[in-house]
Design a protein around this motif. Sequence first.
Motif, PDB file in Angstrom:
ATOM      1  N   GLY A  66       0.814  -1.213   0.000  1.00 42.24           N
ATOM      2  CA  GLY A  66       0.000   0.000   0.000  1.00 42.24           C
ATOM      3  C   GLY A  66       0.847   1.262   0.000  1.00 42.24           C
ATOM      4  O   GLY A  66       0.510   2.243  -0.642  1.00 42.24           O
ATOM      5  N   GLU A  67       1.959   1.177   0.700  1.00 46.18           N
ATOM      6  CA  GLU A  67       2.773   2.376   0.890  1.00 46.18           C
ATOM      7  C   GLU A  67       3.313   2.920  -0.429  1.00 46.18           C
ATOM      8  O   GLU A  67       3.170   4.105  -0.737  1.00 46.18           O
ATOM      9  N   ALA A  68       3.911   2.026  -1.225  1.00 47.10           N
ATOM     10  CA  ALA A  68       4.475   2.457  -2.500  1.00 47.10           C
ATOM     11  C   ALA A  68       3.383   3.066  -3.368  1.00 47.10           C
ATOM     12  O   ALA A  68       3.570   4.118  -3.980  1.00 47.10           O
ATOM     13  N   GLN A  69       2.222   2.403  -3.368  1.00 46.16           N
ATOM     14  CA  GLN A  69       1.135   2.895  -4.212  1.00 46.16           C
ATOM     15  C   GLN A  69       0.671   4.271  -3.760  1.00 46.16           C
ATOM     16  O   GLN A  69       0.499   5.178  -4.559  1.00 46.16           O
ATOM     17  N   GLU A  70       0.504   4.429  -2.454  1.00 44.60           N
ATOM     18  CA  GLU A  70       0.026   5.712  -1.942  1.00 44.60           C
ATOM     19  C   GLU A  70       0.960   6.849  -2.302  1.00 44.60           C
ATOM     20  O   GLU A  70       0.536   7.954  -2.616  1.00 44.60           O
ATOM     21  N   ASN A  71       2.267   6.583  -2.245  1.00 45.30           N
ATOM     22  CA  ASN A  71       3.223   7.638  -2.598  1.00 45.30           C
ATOM     23  C   ASN A  71       3.115   8.029  -4.060  1.00 45.30           C
ATOM     24  O   ASN A  71       3.077   9.200  -4.399  1.00 45.30           O
ATOM     25  N   TRP A  72       3.058   7.025  -4.906  1.00 49.31           N
ATOM     26  CA  TRP A  72       3.173   7.299  -6.334  1.00 49.31           C
ATOM     27  C   TRP A  72       1.884   7.768  -6.981  1.00 49.31           C
ATOM     28  O   TRP A  72       1.909   8.397  -8.030  1.00 49.31           O
ATOM     29  N   GLU A  73       0.761   7.484  -6.346  1.00 47.81           N
ATOM     30  CA  GLU A  73      -0.478   7.886  -7.012  1.00 47.81           C
ATOM     31  C   GLU A  73      -0.706   9.392  -6.934  1.00 47.81           C
ATOM     32  O   GLU A  73      -1.625   9.923  -7.543  1.00 47.81           O
ATOM     33  N   LEU A  74       0.152  10.075  -6.192  1.00 45.28           N
ATOM     34  CA  LEU A  74       0.003  11.528  -6.096  1.00 45.28           C
ATOM     35  C   LEU A  74       0.906  12.269  -7.085  1.00 45.28           C
ATOM     36  O   LEU A  74       0.895  13.497  -7.167  1.00 45.28           O
ATOM     37  N   VAL A  75       1.744  11.507  -7.828  1.00 43.28           N
ATOM     38  CA  VAL A  75       2.702  12.161  -8.727  1.00 43.28           C
ATOM     39  C   VAL A  75       2.141  12.202 -10.145  1.00 43.28           C
ATOM     40  O   VAL A  75       1.838  11.165 -10.734  1.00 43.28           O
ATOM     41  N   SER A  76       2.033  13.413 -10.697  1.00 45.98           N
ATOM     42  CA  SER A  76       1.537  13.536 -12.072  1.00 45.98           C
ATOM     43  C   SER A  76       2.701  13.398 -13.053  1.00 45.98           C
ATOM     44  O   SER A  76       3.868  13.506 -12.670  1.00 45.98           O
TER      45      SER A  76
END
Lengths: 476, 185
Positions: B103-113
Amino acid sequence: MTTPCTNNRLHLFVDGELSATEAEAFRQHLTRCSECESGLRDLLQLELLAARALGGAAPVAESPEVVEPVTAKVLPLRARLQKVYRTALPLAMAAGLATVFIRFQAPPEIPGEVWLSSADSRTFEARLSHPKADRFLPYSPMRGTSHATEMLPLRPLAELEERHDFRGIAAAYALRGDWQQAEAFLGREAESADKANDQAVVALSRQRYEEALGLLTSALRQNPNHAQALWNRALVLRERDLLDRAAASFDTVASLGEEGWSAEARRMAAELRTQLAEERVRWRRQVTDAWLTLTGDAPWDAKQLAQRPVVARAALYEAVRTVTSKEGVEALLPLAKELDTLGGGSVLQDYVRQVATRDFAARAPLAQGYAGLLRERETKKDATALLESLRRSGERDIYFGALVHTGSAVVDATALSALKGFAEGTPDPWLHLLAEREGIRRELAAGHTALAEKQLMDAMLTCNGLGNIVPCMELN
Amino acid sequence: MANLFNRERRRYEAFIRQHRPSLLGLARRLSARSSLEAEDLVQETFERAMNEFEALKDRTDAAAAAWLCTTMTNRFLDYCRRQRTESRGMPHLALVQEGVAQGEAQENWELVSTEEFQKAVERLKPHLRDAYRLHAEGKRYNAIAEHFNVPVGTVGSWLTLARRDLKDLLLPQVAVARERGATSS
């Protein structure tokens, strides 16, 4: 030495810079190294972002140096389309192609792979009603998860949904172990014996045996020769240790003459009967041995006998019924006490004390007669005279034992009511269950199979609930 | 899920058209030199996406991509575990273990455009930036080494450094984006 975590191994792996052997070793390492796993997650997120942001192709796909391993996997368009249809990937294709494809394929035939047509074994024992999902294959439980990750093709599912074949969709999910989806789609299927059967398979997979039996009973009410329902009913009964009934249900399946299933059902029935017969022989021998110990001249140790409480309890009943003196009965008190400690209450001690107050001048001959019945169990001696004397005597516990042994209550309504009357007069739960069993046997003999099996399931549940103090297997 | 097959098919297909090429590229890299088929990996990923489509369709592209990436990574790790247990003749017990920290990796990266990512690449040191771009264009290590006239091992180090720097540049953005989200809501 180079360990997998060092030298940017992860980056080399993702960039395709490792040899085949190294890559294999790294994949193995990945499954054990949480650091590399979390590194992989981050790296792939970054690389996906790079592909989206920079629009570049992945090195492996474009680079001429590695075209070889890749081309081996990239099929030409036509072959690819076939493959795509075979594994039903169309939703993942360009929409234009997919549209053309649909137009020329209508109405598409549903590929057998939806129901794992190329599988060479069954991964669960139960039978689904959908004909494509009910091919006979050898059962191979050890490979239980091998289909779980197999792809479920989507286009044929859409087609099935359009045809309202929810049972077909449910079967596809069930074969892959996705019981939740299977149950959801079955909910949309119109009511039928087939639907009830498949719902029972779901219940069975979740170990909801009573619910499964109810559904199967309903399926069989609609179609008494529903092969899958009969088969699944056998499985439910077997799960509840009702081996005799399970074998009977398999017999009915065998009589339907389906290819493969018929022989398998016959084999299952035979296996269950052998198992049950062996257990019965072993059980009777153990009880007889313990009974002879209790009534013999040699001293015995109550604590030691109580280590096998189920056998000891059965032997105690027989001993109380067969000893011929007040002292003989009172000598059994220590064992009754031990067993009561395990089962709670003072049922057995009360029973022993109460029998000790009987008039043994009258009881002794009847006790001897009953002992003869036990000893000559195999000879099927005519017990009519003994039963008649017992009925007229006040020795109701011996009468109860004799009725159970001879099975008279199954054919004789008066005997059955005497049996039940006695059981109800005692607080002993095992005697209640035995009386109930005789009643159920009577129902079975009258052909009320469904009702009898339901009662048997209930009795077995009650029995199991008593803890390991009574021989539940005897309910068979 | 009742009418997904019919009513939302077009929307779902558009979703696939958008994400499939980049996902497939990644899948090819993961499945190279293995018996795993990249197409299968992507297919399984989109099948799961279909079940989640109700939730996915209204999320940002970045969030959807991050979700797809996590899902595909999970499928890939499942494959690795399966290979491992099969090679040892054990049942697939490991399959039931879920991955760690997914979950952690996903949460970080889903905010990067993608724009933020492009800006971050611009800010890399020139040789790291150029090496990373060449790599993203599909060049192998030895081709990049030739281009810069450096040993192949150096290219590996540069790419590792470039990725580390990108992460450092982007993760503060993530913190800012989170704050923005927190204050605006």
